[in-house]
Motif scaffolding. Sequence first.
Motif, short mmCIF file in Angstrom:
data_model
loop_
_atom_site.label_atom_id
_atom_site.label_comp_id
_atom_site.label_asym_id
_atom_site.label_seq_id
_atom_site.Cartn_x
_atom_site.Cartn_y
_atom_site.Cartn_z
N VAL A 1 14.26 -37.25 -61.95
CA VAL A 1 13.73 -36.17 -61.49
C VAL A 1 11.66 -35.90 -61.54
N TRP A 2 11.04 -36.80 -62.58
CA TRP A 2 9.73 -36.79 -62.82
C TRP A 2 8.99 -37.40 -61.13
N THR A 3 10.10 -38.36 -61.41
CA THR A 3 9.11 -39.59 -60.32
C THR A 3 9.36 -38.58 -58.89
N GLY A 4 10.61 -37.82 -58.72
CA GLY A 4 11.07 -37.27 -57.32
C GLY A 4 9.69 -36.09 -57.71
N VAL A 5 8.85 -35.81 -58.83
CA VAL A 5 8.10 -34.52 -58.30
C VAL A 5 6.95 -36.02 -58.36
N LEU A 6 6.84 -36.13 -58.71
CA LEU A 6 5.64 -37.89 -58.15
C LEU A 6 5.51 -37.67 -56.50
N TYR A 7 6.63 -37.88 -56.42
CA TYR A 7 6.75 -38.04 -54.30
C TYR A 7 6.40 -36.95 -53.92
N THR A 8 7.27 -35.51 -54.24
CA THR A 8 6.93 -34.28 -53.83
C THR A 8 5.32 -34.65 -53.59
N LEU B 1 23.05 -44.30 -52.28
CA LEU B 1 24.62 -44.06 -52.02
C LEU B 1 25.77 -44.50 -52.85
N TYR B 2 25.15 -45.46 -54.07
CA TYR B 2 25.81 -45.86 -54.88
C TYR B 2 25.69 -44.23 -56.40
N LEU B 3 24.36 -44.60 -56.32
CA LEU B 3 24.03 -43.55 -57.02
C LEU B 3 24.86 -42.12 -56.51
N VAL B 4 24.80 -41.21 -55.72
CA VAL B 4 24.99 -40.25 -55.00
C VAL B 4 26.68 -40.00 -54.91
N THR B 5 26.81 -41.05 -54.75
CA THR B 5 28.50 -41.75 -54.08
C THR B 5 29.13 -41.73 -55.62
N TRP C 1 28.57 -30.61 -64.33
CA TRP C 1 28.90 -30.31 -62.95
C TRP C 1 27.08 -30.03 -62.39
N TRP C 2 26.18 -30.00 -63.55
CA TRP C 2 24.95 -29.16 -63.29
C TRP C 2 23.96 -30.84 -63.50
N VAL C 3 24.28 -32.24 -64.32
CA VAL C 3 23.67 -33.19 -63.65
C VAL C 3 23.56 -33.69 -62.22
N VAL C 4 24.91 -33.82 -61.64
CA VAL C 4 25.26 -33.67 -60.56
C VAL C 4 24.25 -32.74 -59.36
N ALA C 5 24.17 -31.58 -59.51
CA ALA C 5 23.11 -30.85 -58.86
C ALA C 5 21.95 -30.84 -59.41
N ILE C 6 21.20 -31.27 -60.21
CA ILE C 6 19.95 -31.56 -60.80
C ILE C 6 19.18 -33.07 -59.42
N LEU C 7 21.08 -33.83 -60.17
CA LEU C 7 20.43 -35.26 -59.06
C LEU C 7 20.51 -34.98 -57.69
N LEU C 8 21.84 -34.54 -57.80
CA LEU C 8 21.66 -34.28 -55.61
C LEU C 8 20.65 -33.23 -54.94
N GLY C 9 19.54 -32.28 -55.86
CA GLY C 9 19.18 -31.42 -55.87
C GLY C 9 17.36 -31.87 -55.25
N ARG C 10 17.18 -33.17 -56.49
CA ARG C 10 16.50 -34.20 -55.91
C ARG C 10 16.61 -35.03 -54.84
N GLU C 11 17.37 -35.40 -55.18
CA GLU C 11 17.74 -36.34 -53.12
C GLU C 11 17.34 -35.60 -51.75
N LEU C 12 17.94 -34.18 -52.18
CA LEU C 12 17.70 -33.62 -50.95
C LEU C 12 16.13 -33.04 -50.99
N VAL C 13 15.10 -32.91 -51.92
CA VAL C 13 13.94 -31.99 -51.35
C VAL C 13 13.06 -33.83 -51.26
N LEU C 14 13.49 -34.65 -51.66
CA LEU C 14 12.91 -35.62 -50.87
C LEU C 14 13.38 -36.26 -49.52
N THR C 15 14.53 -36.12 -49.24
CA THR C 15 14.93 -35.95 -47.45
C THR C 15 13.85 -34.89 -47.24
#
Length: 197
Positions: free
Chosen positions: A172-179, A78-82, A95-109
């Motif tokens: 992003v790499w850890t997002g790949v690992l979780y996925t 929440l802190y990170l996204v906010t 904006w592209w950094v935000v898109a990457i970070l939020l995209g990772r969160e969406l995929v993991l959710t």
Amino acid sequence: MGGVFADRILTVPNVLSVVRLLGVPLLVWLLLVRHADGWAFTLLILSGVTDFLDGKLARLLDQSSRLGALLDPFVDRLYLVTTVAAFLIRGIIPWWVVAILLGRELVLTLTLVIYKRRDLPPPDVIYLGKAATFALMSALPWLLAGEMDWPLDGFGRAFGGALLVWGTTVYVWTGVLYTGKAIAIARTIPAVPHRSA
């Protein structure tokens, strides 16, 4: 003594997590309404310190709990996204950094559905993921410091930018690992049939 506090709610680490949670709207107000960057910088530093302390104290005081295991990563995200969203509005990060970070969160959710359908708990936190979150949360106050009028503004921008790139890459790499873990679960463990009431 490991399981004594497993179901406890009122523990020192959980109190620290709730305090950090209450700091989120204050941070938004400081950044977007008051533009009080000095105070926002201080709040971000304090959040990082309390995040470090709640994990250490949970182990030191043997106060790990189920609530803490859910609350701590939730508050981190929440802190990170906010903060990232507020920085985007302020033009501090692209904006592209935000898109990457939020995209990772969406995929993991979305991958959590796989665990839920199999009556499994969410995956354990990967240590590298904590390191990536720490790097990103460390980058944010330095990026903010780069916006302030003081002698270290150039250093703040450069150092914060370097941490942002490193943290985003590992995040992003850890997002790949979780996925990958979620896909392996989906392939090897059948879903639990839906029970009707």
